[in-house]
Design an enzyme around this catalytic site. Structure first.
Site, PDB file in Angstrom:
ATOM      1  NE  ARG A 228      37.272 131.216  35.739  1.00  0.00           N
ATOM      2  CZ  ARG A 228      37.330 130.885  37.029  1.00  0.00           C
ATOM      3  NH1 ARG A 228      37.238 129.599  37.380  1.00  0.00           N
ATOM      4  NH2 ARG A 228      37.481 131.818  37.945  1.00  0.00           N
ATOM      5  CD  GLU A 257      30.702 128.925  34.123  1.00  0.00           C
ATOM      6  OE1 GLU A 257      31.206 127.796  34.236  1.00  0.00           O
ATOM      7  OE2 GLU A 257      31.058 129.903  34.824  1.00  0.00           O
ATOM      8  CG  HIS A 276      31.862 127.746  38.003  1.00  0.00           C
ATOM      9  ND1 HIS A 276      32.275 128.633  37.057  1.00  0.00           N
ATOM     10  CD2 HIS A 276      32.897 127.633  38.876  1.00  0.00           C
ATOM     11  CE1 HIS A 276      33.494 129.068  37.330  1.00  0.00           C
ATOM     12  NE2 HIS A 276      33.902 128.466  38.433  1.00  0.00           N
TER      13      HIS A 276
END
Length: 320
Positions: A228, A257, A276
């Protein structure tokens, strides 16, 4: 039963096929709270489930389509009798998928892939000089499903593997030669040629990799984060890259994000950044849809759920 998914790019056909009779809808994260008040089951993905939505809505289950629950107020859900469940990475293939990208990033950084491709375009030969993984030391920080999957894959590269985890008494996978607690983090960082972050994120470990951590790393080391973005103090990482102390970073996750493609960190010449996608594979999607919908069927039938993270005491019941 109404299910709301907090990501407007997920295909709905698999859910319609496996949840006959359900009303399945999707939306953007910014409209999730507005539309979520009328849902029986919330699947946040990238959206937030806060105390306000839980209080205003009727949902009895928050079922994440993946592992991360950092955007869910679990305490508020528990107090309201709302169950919260996740999909473990070792069930869905997410951990294996993420581990593969971690290895890809480590290899691409070590072998200076971007530089080699540019050298080809510049008609250079046998340049640049890369670094092989074999004979080096790699540290895996976090030895859950992702960390264990990374260790399994790295073992074949003839490297020395060190592990760091919050509870070192749990040990680690057989491929990891030494496991220590987070109190020994700086010692391990000083030994590693490559550091891979596989930690589960929470407010307790925000900016876990801070200026002190990067300063403790071996000069010229590489850093890979597939966990993360909130685990990393990005300003500190950028400073370490600018100084040359850290030779390169592979980042699949980012503090904000979607990541800003114009940010100095994403655009740094020694950074390989991806949006991601580590867990986003066909295998993961197929397994996750099945596990996800099976748990929703359990909920509809009033059966015990799998992978819950809070109490199954007094509960809001699904609408019939």
């Amino acid at each position: 039963m109404r299910l709301l998914i907090g990501f407007d790019q997920y295909p709905l056909d698999p859910f319609h096929d496996l949840l006959p009779g359900w009303d399945v809808a999707r939306t953007t994260p910014d409209r999730f709270a507005e539309l979520g008040v009328d849902a029986d089951v919330l699947c946040p993905i990238a959206a937030r489930v806060d105390a306000g939505l839980i209080a205003a809505g009727r949902c009895g289950l928050v079922q994440q389509f993946g592992v991360g629950l950092e955007n869910v107020d679990i305490d508020a859900a528990t107090a309201a009798g709302v169950l919260v469940s996740r999909l473990p990475g070792d069930v869905t293939g997410n951990a294996d998928s993420v581990a593969e990208l971690a290895v890809l990033l480590a290899l691409a950084l070590s072998r200076r892939l971007d530089g080699a491709r540019q050298a080809l375009r510049d008609r250079q030969w046998a340049q640049p000089v890369g670094r092989a993984l074999f004979g080096g030391t790699m540290a895996i920080v976090g030895l859950g499903a992702i960390g264990a999957a990374v260790a399994k894959r790295l073992a074949g590269f003839d490297v020395r593997l060190l592990g760091v985890r919050e509870h070192p008494e749990l040990g680690g996978p057989p491929e990891v030669g030494q496991v220590v607690g987070t109190d020994r983090l700086l010692d391990v960082l000083g030994e590693a040629d490559v550091v891979v972050s596989g930690l589960t994120f929470g407010e307790h470990n925000r900016n876990f990799f801070d200026a002190a951590a990067f300063a403790a790393m071996k000069p010229g080391a590489l850093f890979v984060n597939v966990a993360r973005g909130g685990l990393v103090d990005e300003a500190a990482l950028l400073a370490a890259l600018e100084s040359g102390h850290i030779a390169g970073a592979g980042l699949d996750v980012h503090a904000v994000e979607p990541a800003d493609p114009a940010s100095p960190l994403v655009n740094h010449p020694n950074v390989i950044a991806t949006p991601h996608v580590a867990g986003v594979t066909e295998q993961m999607m197929q397994r996750s849809v099945i596990a996800f919908t099976d748990n929703l069927k359990r909920y509809e039938a009033g059966e015990p759920l799998l992978w819950t993270v809070n109490s199954e005491g007094a509960q809001r019941r699904p609408q019939r």
